[in-house]
Design a protein around this motif. Structure first.
Motif, PDB file in Angstrom:
ATOM      1  N   TRP A 144     -81.461  71.265  47.154  1.00 29.43           N
ATOM      2  CA  TRP A 144     -81.564  70.208  46.144  1.00 29.43           C
ATOM      3  C   TRP A 144     -82.222  70.741  44.869  1.00 29.43           C
ATOM      4  N   THR A 145     -83.211  71.587  45.043  1.00 30.83           N
ATOM      5  CA  THR A 145     -83.875  72.153  43.862  1.00 30.83           C
ATOM      6  C   THR A 145     -82.898  72.974  43.033  1.00 30.83           C
ATOM      7  N   ASN A 146     -82.098  73.790  43.710  1.00 35.43           N
ATOM      8  CA  ASN A 146     -81.095  74.601  42.990  1.00 35.43           C
ATOM      9  C   ASN A 146     -80.069  73.723  42.295  1.00 35.43           C
ATOM     10  N   VAL A 147     -79.669  72.643  42.953  1.00 38.35           N
ATOM     11  CA  VAL A 147     -78.680  71.735  42.365  1.00 38.35           C
ATOM     12  C   VAL A 147     -79.240  71.094  41.101  1.00 38.35           C
ATOM     13  N   VAL A 148     -80.505  70.643  41.153  1.00 35.16           N
ATOM     14  CA  VAL A 148     -81.102  70.001  39.982  1.00 35.16           C
ATOM     15  C   VAL A 148     -81.211  70.992  38.830  1.00 35.16           C
ATOM     16  N   ARG A 149     -81.621  72.203  39.122  1.00 37.27           N
ATOM     17  CA  ARG A 149     -81.752  73.206  38.066  1.00 37.27           C
ATOM     18  C   ARG A 149     -80.397  73.563  37.464  1.00 37.27           C
ATOM     19  N   ARG A 150     -79.374  73.651  38.316  1.00 41.74           N
ATOM     20  CA  ARG A 150     -78.034  73.959  37.783  1.00 41.74           C
ATOM     21  C   ARG A 150     -77.511  72.812  36.934  1.00 41.74           C
ATOM     22  N   ALA A 151     -77.791  71.573  37.354  1.00 39.66           N
ATOM     23  CA  ALA A 151     -77.372  70.411  36.562  1.00 39.66           C
ATOM     24  C   ALA A 151     -78.094  70.412  35.220  1.00 39.66           C
ATOM     25  N   TRP A 152     -79.358  70.772  35.229  1.00 39.04           N
ATOM     26  CA  TRP A 152     -80.120  70.831  33.971  1.00 39.04           C
ATOM     27  C   TRP A 152     -79.517  71.859  33.022  1.00 39.04           C
ATOM     28  N   GLN A 153     -79.046  72.993  33.555  1.00 40.35           N
ATOM     29  CA  GLN A 153     -78.436  74.023  32.716  1.00 40.35           C
ATOM     30  C   GLN A 153     -77.166  73.498  32.038  1.00 40.35           C
ATOM     31  N   VAL A 154     -76.396  72.714  32.760  1.00 41.84           N
ATOM     32  CA  VAL A 154     -75.165  72.166  32.181  1.00 41.84           C
ATOM     33  C   VAL A 154     -75.493  71.083  31.167  1.00 41.84           C
ATOM     34  N   ASP A 155     -76.300  70.105  31.574  1.00 40.95           N
ATOM     35  CA  ASP A 155     -76.696  69.006  30.702  1.00 40.95           C
ATOM     36  C   ASP A 155     -77.902  68.334  31.348  1.00 40.95           C
ATOM     37  N   PRO A 156     -79.048  68.297  30.658  1.00 44.55           N
ATOM     38  CA  PRO A 156     -80.228  67.659  31.273  1.00 44.55           C
ATOM     39  C   PRO A 156     -79.982  66.211  31.672  1.00 44.55           C
ATOM     40  N   ALA A 157     -79.068  65.523  30.983  1.00 45.82           N
ATOM     41  CA  ALA A 157     -78.792  64.120  31.334  1.00 45.82           C
ATOM     42  C   ALA A 157     -78.260  64.009  32.757  1.00 45.82           C
ATOM     43  N   ILE A 158     -77.461  64.996  33.199  1.00 48.93           N
ATOM     44  CA  ILE A 158     -76.924  64.956  34.565  1.00 48.93           C
ATOM     45  C   ILE A 158     -78.074  65.003  35.561  1.00 48.93           C
ATOM     46  N   ALA A 159     -79.030  65.869  35.299  1.00 46.53           N
ATOM     47  CA  ALA A 159     -80.178  65.974  36.203  1.00 46.53           C
ATOM     48  C   ALA A 159     -80.997  64.685  36.208  1.00 46.53           C
ATOM     49  N   VAL A 160     -81.188  64.080  35.040  1.00 47.84           N
ATOM     50  CA  VAL A 160     -81.966  62.841  34.968  1.00 47.84           C
ATOM     51  C   VAL A 160     -81.308  61.738  35.777  1.00 47.84           C
ATOM     52  N   TYR A 161     -79.968  61.619  35.650  1.00 43.31           N
ATOM     53  CA  TYR A 161     -79.278  60.535  36.347  1.00 43.31           C
ATOM     54  C   TYR A 161     -79.025  60.855  37.816  1.00 43.31           C
ATOM     55  N   LEU A 162     -79.299  62.089  38.236  1.00 43.85           N
ATOM     56  CA  LEU A 162     -79.214  62.391  39.666  1.00 43.85           C
ATOM     57  C   LEU A 162     -80.198  61.542  40.460  1.00 43.85           C
ATOM     58  N   THR A 163     -81.320  61.225  39.825  1.00 38.69           N
ATOM     59  CA  THR A 163     -82.338  60.445  40.530  1.00 38.69           C
ATOM     60  C   THR A 163     -81.886  59.026  40.811  1.00 38.69           C
ATOM     61  N   GLU A 164     -80.918  58.518  40.033  1.00 34.31           N
ATOM     62  CA  GLU A 164     -80.391  57.188  40.283  1.00 34.31           C
ATOM     63  C   GLU A 164     -79.312  57.204  41.354  1.00 34.31           C
ATOM     64  N   ARG A 165     -78.720  58.375  41.595  1.00 31.25           N
ATOM     65  CA  ARG A 165     -77.657  58.486  42.591  1.00 31.25           C
ATOM     66  C   ARG A 165     -78.197  58.900  43.961  1.00 31.25           C
ATOM     67  N   PHE A 166     -79.239  59.700  43.967  1.00 36.57           N
ATOM     68  CA  PHE A 166     -79.750  60.234  45.229  1.00 36.57           C
ATOM     69  C   PHE A 166     -81.247  59.934  45.327  1.00 36.57           C
ATOM     70  N   SER A 167     -81.616  59.170  46.321  1.00 35.75           N
ATOM     71  CA  SER A 167     -83.026  58.828  46.530  1.00 35.75           C
ATOM     72  C   SER A 167     -83.667  59.895  47.416  1.00 35.75           C
ATOM     73  N   VAL A 168     -83.816  61.065  46.850  1.00 38.99           N
ATOM     74  CA  VAL A 168     -84.385  62.204  47.569  1.00 38.99           C
ATOM     75  C   VAL A 168     -85.676  62.592  46.856  1.00 38.99           C
ATOM     76  N   PRO A 169     -86.798  62.613  47.543  1.00 41.13           N
ATOM     77  CA  PRO A 169     -88.080  62.911  46.871  1.00 41.13           C
ATOM     78  C   PRO A 169     -88.083  64.222  46.115  1.00 41.13           C
ATOM     79  N   VAL A 170     -87.477  65.254  46.686  1.00 32.68           N
ATOM     80  CA  VAL A 170     -87.510  66.554  46.021  1.00 32.68           C
ATOM     81  C   VAL A 170     -86.756  66.512  44.702  1.00 32.68           C
ATOM     82  N   VAL A 171     -85.718  65.670  44.632  1.00 34.31           N
ATOM     83  CA  VAL A 171     -84.965  65.532  43.383  1.00 34.31           C
ATOM     84  C   VAL A 171     -85.845  64.874  42.326  1.00 34.31           C
ATOM     85  N   LEU A 172     -86.554  63.798  42.704  1.00 33.56           N
ATOM     86  CA  LEU A 172     -87.452  63.124  41.761  1.00 33.56           C
ATOM     87  C   LEU A 172     -88.544  64.067  41.275  1.00 33.56           C
ATOM     88  N   HIS A 173     -89.063  64.835  42.208  1.00 37.05           N
ATOM     89  CA  HIS A 173     -90.149  65.745  41.848  1.00 37.05           C
ATOM     90  C   HIS A 173     -89.670  66.826  40.898  1.00 37.05           C
TER      91      HIS A 173
END
Length: 1531
Positions: A1404-1433
């Motif tokens: 999940w950490t790698n996925v969030v970082r890769r999403a941030w590289q493409v567009d930080p907005a994707i990473a921000v909205y990941l938290t609304e799609r996946f209720s995973v603590p590590v993603v929020l953190h």
């Protein structure tokens, strides 16, 4: 690297001039006149008056002085030079009415050239010449061509050319060194090129005027000065002019690279060639072509044509007064002879050969040509020239050079042609010259060898001398005399007196014949060999020149007698020349030659030091390669080669039995080398051995393949195969041209050949069959028991079936596989036929693999369509086993390559076979006792030969119909538009002669699938499933069919009514012009938003344009453009739908227009991106509903419906075009790389415009349709690894941008739309699950270490792929919840992705970082799609550490502020002043007590509330008032 730059401006002007020339019939049109004006308006010349010597250029006066040498030059830019060159190229293509105004401009351009200071640039590449060179060449060429066609402008044109020659010669004599090198010498080279390349009938007076100026360059002082120019330039140029010096050096280097050093020697050589070219054309003006058709430019075309005319014709009578003409001629001849003598003296004084840049040999040869032409023009044979030529054509010649002595021989021919009195003496002299051991006659037998040019020239000169000399039998006498030299140089003691007893010999030549041996006694063996070789070549050329059957037969006979008794090199020369004779010989003589070749090849011994096998093999291969000149001899030679192959194979087996495998490898290689001539012969396009092939020839082919299998030619033995690398490709080409080796007829001897084949020796095969049996077991391991019981002959046969059919299948010729099962004798052998079926299955699997690799490169063989039709016919064969194999093969191919159903001939063949089979079944009831066996379809050219078993016929029909239904379903799912178009075309031309024929099955099947709904139409499919009903498109299908028939009928009726002169398919220019005007006005009205066109009128207009395009034989590019531009300009769903209909119709009827039409569609699509139209419009982008005023009343349905309709009208056009593009992609993916390139361009351009694609909820369908199109394009394209990655990365980025906005549901309660979106998402997910980097080699000029490898892209793809799959899984789940909130089983089960369950915290950490590289907005909205603590953190950490990346994302503020403020947060609150505004419902929360009245937060909240409209903020006034209770600062 300027040499890699393209001169785009010049190329455009050149092509424009050519196009104008091809459109002379449209000279009255405005487009034509505009194009002409575009070129002519840019031309500039000096404004010069006779009284005033001031020059004006570009409106600027330049004061000059009288005299050419001192007159200053005026700078002209590179673009202006291009315009003048373009005008000169245009001038020769203009209609006659424009000539009057054109010639003065050309004269002015030529006049100005010496006074132009050219732009010093290198925009011309290595295939062009410098700007002065090109300008002079284009202008002089134009003047010469115009003067040829318009006699009234001749004096002006030639006068200008002569004047220019005077000027440029003066500049070369007295100009500055750097000016000569940079401009005047290149300009003179352009003048020289035009003179020797453009045919023009010069008059003798014009030549005399021209020669007076050019003769001045013979002056040795001028030549020496020109040779020292570079040194002089270096001495004059100072440090400030280094750039000028560099320009000169680069320019000269480019000319030297192309073999044209601009030195004094070279310029003299140019002068000489120009003088004799113009004089030769003046002496034979009637033979100089004068035509208005300008052929493609060929260097030195005029010189070559003029010289050939002089060789073939005596000069015409000279009518010019002697005092005008004789003096220039004599002066020119004197200069030429002096030039030759001076060079000869210098060469004799040198210790080494002269260097190439002196052009010594070229100048000497051209001097001889000029002197001979001048001698002929003067009417008197010049004694000095005659003596010089005779000396050069003797063994005492002071020089030995190919060019010079070839020129001497050609000059001799000119002299003999015009002074026939010397013919007899020169014949003897040339014969003596030929039989002298001179090194220039030596023949090198390397690949690509040709006869030395001096030998060819000697033969032609001797033939001319013999022809013009007195005596009837002189030719035969000389032939016998020369043939005696061949006999005398042979080592054997053959009785040469047989050659001297012919009654054809003349007494005058007897002395020469008897002195032959005496003349050779003083020569060494090497010299005798050289004499023999040269004599053989000359004799051959003489026979070809005489063109007499008697002489040809005699020459062939004598050469064949000496073939095996001569020296090895002489023997090779004989074989080489026999090929030329064979190509001109009668059929009987040709047969004698190939039989002798075969005899030598059979008797060749590996220990033979003379390497006769290599010699004769080279001759056989060359004869096979050049036999296209005698196609009637194909079969004779093919039979001879195949017979020879069989005989040599048998000889090897016999030798192995006697000598116990001694030298087997060498003998086998000799046999394999025979595949070279067989391959060369079968490679001729007009040679076909598949039709009407005799059983004898089939048996020879079968024996050849049996021997290839026997000696393992078709398999690699694992050893170094470098020397025989050609063998496998050659066998593959032979396999394609090999006829079916198994015949159905009883007379076929295949069964007996398997056990008692004469080319396979039993004692040999018994010793080596174990290896073959083991190889067969490797191919079909499941048939081990049957293999043990097979005879050696059957083993060879099965291996032959495997290897031969595998090669054929890989080349796109699979249909011959079924022929192995047509012979009942073979089918009776159970063990053999089971192995044959196993081999067939393996071949089918291998065929799919081979063709799949070719399909990936868009190089599927074009013959495959024909082969599929042949397999379809074979599936109705009278033998059941043949039907089974053909059906299996056909089903496998169509299932593996569904896009083959985009081939109209194949689809029509399926329908016609169904029709014929239905009729065959009906025959049982029409005439049961007299069955019809043969059924033919005129429409597809198919003929069925059926059994009389009606049960078998019924089974065939049922099986074929089941297969056809499955194939059509595949086509509907892949390329529905292509299938609909083909079926409509089939039905449109189906004719019913009577009511009794109205029940044909083919049209019924076509109608059924023509109105069937395609799975691509997901909404209709979904609606049908929801209603449990079956929908079709009957209305649309019939409407399209009727529209096409109506408008085609109108077009044909109009032609008949107006009596079109060029046929029924030609349209009148008036109607086409009127139609263009109508379409232009419609486009303009739409653009200005004042169009009154209704949908029906627009559709009729489009169909009318399409009908005219189809009915007009010549492509009208304007109409094609309008056909695309009009629907795209309107860009409504109905307009684009009509556009797709007519585009598909035009492509179906005019396949050759496909690339043009697709180019227009590509351009129009990209314009929609540039102008933000359709799905690339931001007008309906997603907007958070909390940014809109909150109302207490429910949403009005009318407002929602209106908004939805507006969105669909905006987004649907692109979706419709995408459906058509996907269909075109399927049709193009196998063998149309040009179309694939256009499709790739659309996909890449659209993916790179991801920021412009709409984010409206209803845009999901258009977005997903595009992504499916893009990934299908990626999968179907053959791209190198870097291009593949670029397209894939763009597609992934485009897909991820949908998730860069807040998660959305659907729009409204349209379940059909949601179901269609779900289907699209599921298809996209299936693409993503199998997507991988194929990694084709990169096409790059960089070293291998400087480019990324496939592994680099694979690792990058993995992270992106996981991210996108997670998001697509989540999107599917959200839409399932939206459409089925109560989890109703009737509405389908929920979607649960498996990928999310396998994710670890690190993943999940790698996925969030890769999403941030493409567009930080994707990473921000990941938290609304996946209720995973590590993603929020992880998202919170990234927001706090890289706050500036998310300032434009309001939803990211909560990760910075959190639930309360603290010391660790306040340091980052400084960015709040520029943070994007959050909705008021969030802003009012910052007034709460938990935020401790932070001033930055309060300021931000106040700014946000103030920024929003009052009607939006007013709703939250109570919350603001409530917050004031905690405001201790507010007083």
């Amino acid at each position: 690297m300027d040499c890699l730059e393209f001169n785009i401006h010049q190329l455009i002007l050149t092509d424009l001039a050519a196009n104008i020339g091809e459109s002379k019939e449209d000279a009255h049109t405005s487009e034509y006149l505009t194009a002409v004006d575009h070129v002519t308006s840019k031309v500039e010349t000096r404004d010069v008056s006779e009284e005033d010597s001031n020059m004006k250029m570009n409106g600027v006066e330049v004061n000059g002085m009288n005299g050419n040498a001192t007159m200053p030059r005026v700078f002209m830019s590179n673009s202006r030079i291009h315009c003048n060159i373009g005008f000169a190229e245009l001038a020769v293509n203009l209609p006659h009415a424009h000539v009057e105004a054109t010639v003065p401009v050309l004269v002015d351009i030529l006049r100005d050239i010496p006074y132009i200071d050219f732009d010093r640039c290198f925009t011309w590449d290595g295939e062009e010449w410098s700007q002065p060179d090109q300008l002079v060449f284009a202008t002089v060429s134009a003047l010469l061509r115009i003067a040829s066609l318009h006699e009234d402008h001749r004096a002006t044109a030639t006068g200008a050319i002569v004047k220019f020659a005077e000027q440029i010669v003066g500049m070369l004599q007295s100009g500055e060194a750097e000016d000569i090198l940079a401009q005047f010498a290149p300009a003179f080279h352009g003048f020289y090129r035009s003179i020797i390349s453009i045919p023009f009938a010069w008059s003798l007076e014009e030549w005399a005027s021209l020669s007076c100026h050019l003769n001045e360059l013979f002056n040795p002082a001028v030549v020496d000065r020109l040779n020292r120019l570079l040194v002089d330039a270096l001495r004059v140029v100072d440090d400030a002019d280094v750039e000028k010096l560099h320009f000169i050096q680069t320019l000269l280097a480019r000319y030297v690279t192309r073999g044209r050093p601009l030195s004094g020697y070279f310029i003299v050589c140019c002068v000489i060639e120009a003088l004799w070219t113009t004089l030769a054309q003046a002496l034979l003006p009637s033979l100089t072509p004068q035509t208005s058709n300008h052929p493609a430019f060929v260097e030195a075309a005029a010189a070559n044509k003029a010289w050939q005319s002089l060789l073939n014709h005596p000069i015409e009578e000279i009518t010019v007064p002697a005092e005008v003409f004789n003096k220039p001629v004599l002066q020119t001849m004197q200069n030429a002879m002096e030039c030759f003598t001076n060079l000869l003296v210098q060469i004799e004084e040198m210790d080494a050969e002269p260097s190439e840049d002196t052009y010594a040999w070229e100048t000497m040869s051209e001097s001889l040509k000029l002197a001979s032409v001048c001698s002929v023009a003067s009417g008197q044979l010049d004694k000095k020239l005659y003596s010089r030529v005779k000396l050069l054509l003797s063994d005492e010649s002071p020089i030995s050079d190919n060019l010079v002595q070839e020129a001497a021989l050609k000059s001799t021919a000119i002299l003999v042609r015009n002074f026939p009195d010397i013919a007899f003496k020169m014949a003897g002299h040339i014969r003596k010259f030929i039989t002298s051991p001179l090194p220039i006659f030596e023949l090198d037998f390397a690949p690509g060898t040709r006869v030395p040019p001096p030998l060819i020239a000697a033969a032609r000169s001797l033939a001319l001398c013999i022809d013009l000399a007195p005596g009837d039998d002189l030719g035969m006498s000389y032939m016998y005399s020369l043939l005696n030299y061949i006999a005398a140089t042979s080592k054997d003691t053959y009785d040469t007196t047989l050659l001297t007893t012919s009654s054809l010999s003349v007494p005058a030549d007897q002395q020469t014949i008897h002195s032959t041996e005496a003349g050779l006694r003083g020569l060494t063996e090497d010299e005798k060999r050289l004499v023999g070789i040269s004599t053989i070549s000359v004799v051959t050329r003489l026979a070809l020149e005489f063109d007499s059957e008697e002489v040809t037969r005699l020459t062939i006979s004598m050469l064949l007698q000496r073939l095996r008794t001569a020296e090895p090199t002489v023997e090779a020369a004989i074989a080489y020349n026999l090929v030329d004779l064979a190509l001109a010989a009668p059929e009987s003589a040709f047969a004698d030659i190939i039989r002798v070749f075969s005899s030598i090849n059979r008797s060749a011994n590996p220990d033979d030091p003379r390497l006769s096998n290599n010699m004769v093999l080279a001759a056989q291969t060359r004869l096979a390669r050049e036999l296209h000149r005698r196609p009637e001899l194909y079969e004779i030679y093919l039979v001879e080669l195949l017979t020879l192959f069989a005989d040599k194979g048998v000889a090897i087996q016999n030798a192995s039995a006697v000598h116990h495998h001694s030298k087997m490898e060498d003998m086998t290689e000799q046999l394999a080398s025979l595949l070279l001539p067989i391959d060369a012969l079968l490679n001729h396009a007009d040679l076909s051995v598949n039709l009407d092939t005799t059983p004898a020839l089939i048996s020879l082919f079968r024996n050849m393949w049996f021997l290839c299998i026997l000696f393992h030619f078709t398999v690699s033995d694992g050893k170094d195969q470098t020397a025989m690398a050609w063998q496998r490709p050659a066998l593959a080409r032979i396999a394609v041209k090999t006829p079916t080796i198994v015949l159905e007829e009883i007379r076929d001897t295949i069964v007996s050949d398997l056990d008692y084949n004469p080319v396979i020796r039993q004692e040999y095969i018994d010793t080596g069959i174990g290896n073959h049996r083991q190889l067969l077991h490797k191919h079909i391991p499941l048939r081990a028991a049957e293999i043990r019981g097979l005879s050696p002959g059957q083993i060879i046969f099965l291996l032959c079936q495997h290897d031969l059919e595998s090669m054929r299948a890989a080349a796109g010729a699979p249909s011959s596989l079924v022929s192995y099962f047509t012979n009942n004798s073979l089918n009776k052998n159970t063990g053999l036929v089971l192995c044959m079926e196993a081999i067939a299955e393996k071949v089918i699997r291998g065929s799919v693999t081979d063709l799949n690799s070719q399909a990936a490169q868009q190089s599927l063989p074009s013959e495959l369509s024909k082969e599929l039709r042949q397999l379809l016919v074979c599936s109705t064969h009278r033998i059941a086993r043949v039907r089974d194999v053909a059906s299996k093969y056909l089903n496998r191919l169509v299932s593996s390559f569904p896009s083959l159903m985009c081939d109209p001939p194949f689809v029509i063949a399926i329908l016609e076979v169904l029709t014929l089979l239905r009729r065959a079944c009906e025959n049982e009831f029409d005439n049961e006792d007299n069955p019809t066996y043969i059924y033919h379809s005129e429409r597809s050219g198919i003929t069925l030969h059926l059994t009389d078993d009606y049960a078998a016929r019924t089974a065939m029909l049922s099986q074929t119909q089941r297969d056809a239904d499955r194939w059509f379903e595949l086509a509907l799912g892949r390329a529905p538009i292509e299938l609909y178009s083909t079926l409509q075309k089939y039905l449109a031309v189906t004719q019913v002669s009577s009511i009794a024929d109205a029940s044909d099955l083919g049209p019924s099947i076509a109608l059924h699938f023509g109105k069937a709904t395609s799975p691509v139409d997901r909404k209709s499919f979904s609606l049908a499933a929801m209603l449990s009903a079956k929908f079709d498109r009957s209305k649309l299908f019939i409407s399209q069919l009727a529209s096409k028939g109506y408008h085609i009928g109108q077009a044909v009726q109009f032609n008949h009514a107006h009596g079109a002169s060029d046929g029924p398919d030609c349209k009148s220019p008036e109607e086409i012009s009127g139609l263009k005007k109508t379409v232009q006005e419609a486009i303009q009205d739409i653009r200005e938003k004042k169009s009154t066109l209704t949908v029906q009128h627009l559709k009729r207009l489009l169909f009318r344009v399409a009908a005219i395009i189809i009915c007009t034989p010549k492509c009208d590019y304007d109409l094609l453009h309008y056909l695309v531009a009009l629907p795209f300009e309107s860009f409504s769903p109905t307009a684009i739908s009509a556009g797709c209909e007519v585009w598909t119709w035009v492509i179906a009827e005019k396949v050759e227009y496909e690339v043009i039409l697709m180019t227009e569609i590509t351009s129009a699509w990209i314009n929609t991106i540039n102008h933000g139209r359709g799905m690339f419009s931001k007008s309906l982008n997603y907007d958070d509903p909390f940014y809109h005023p909150v109302e207490y009343s429910p949403s009005e349905k009318e407002t929602v419906d209106k908004a939805a309709a507006h969105a669909r009208r905006l987004l649907t056009p692109h979706t419709l075009v995408l459906v058509m593009l996907v269909s075109r992609l399927q049709a193009a993916r196998y063998r149309k790389p040009s179309l694939m390139m256009l499709v790739q361009r659309i996909a890449l351009a659209s993916a790179q415009a991801f920021k412009h694609i709409s984010t409206h909820p209803l845009a999901r369908e258009a977005r997903l349709s595009f992504l499916l199109f893009g990934f299908e394009t990626l999968r179907s394209s053959y791209l190198d690894v870097s291009c593949e990655n670029k397209l894939r990365e763009a597609l992934y980025t485009s897909a991820l941008t949908w998730f860069s906005v807040r998660p959305q549901w659907s729009y409204g309660a349209n379940r059909v739309q949601i179901d269609a979106d779900l289907k699209l998402l599921s298809e996209l997910l299936s693409y993503l699950q199998v997507d991988s980097v194929r990694g084709f080699p990169a096409v790059s000029s960089l070293a291998s270490g400087q480019t990324h490898k496939a592994s680099h892209y694979t690792s990058a793809l993995k992270n992106l792929n996981i991210l996108l799959r997670l998001l697509v899984d989540n999107e599917i789940l959200r839409l399932m919840v939206w459409t089925n909130p109560t989890n109703d089983a009737k509405r389908g089960a929920d979607h649960f992705g498996t990928l999310e369950k396998t994710m670890t915290d690190a993943s999940w950490t790698n996925v969030v970082r890769r999403a941030w590289q493409v567009d930080p907005a994707i990473a921000v909205y990941l938290t609304e799609r996946f209720s995973v603590p590590v993603v929020l953190h992880e998202v919170g950490r990234l927001v706090r550490s890289r706050t500036r990346d998310v300032l434009d994302i309001p939803e990211a503020l909560r990760f910075l502020v959190g639930d309360r403020t603290g010391a660790d947060v306040r340091r980052d609150l400084k960015y709040l002043s520029i943070w994007a505004p959050v909705p008021p419902v969030i802003a009012v929360t910052f007034f709460e007590k938990r935020y401790q009245k932070d001033p930055l937060l309060l300021q931000y909240a106040h700014r946000v509330l103030e920024q929003h409209p009052v009607e939006l903020t007013f709703f939250f006034v109570p919350q603001v008032v409530q917050a004031l209770r905690y405001d201790d600062l507010g007083k």
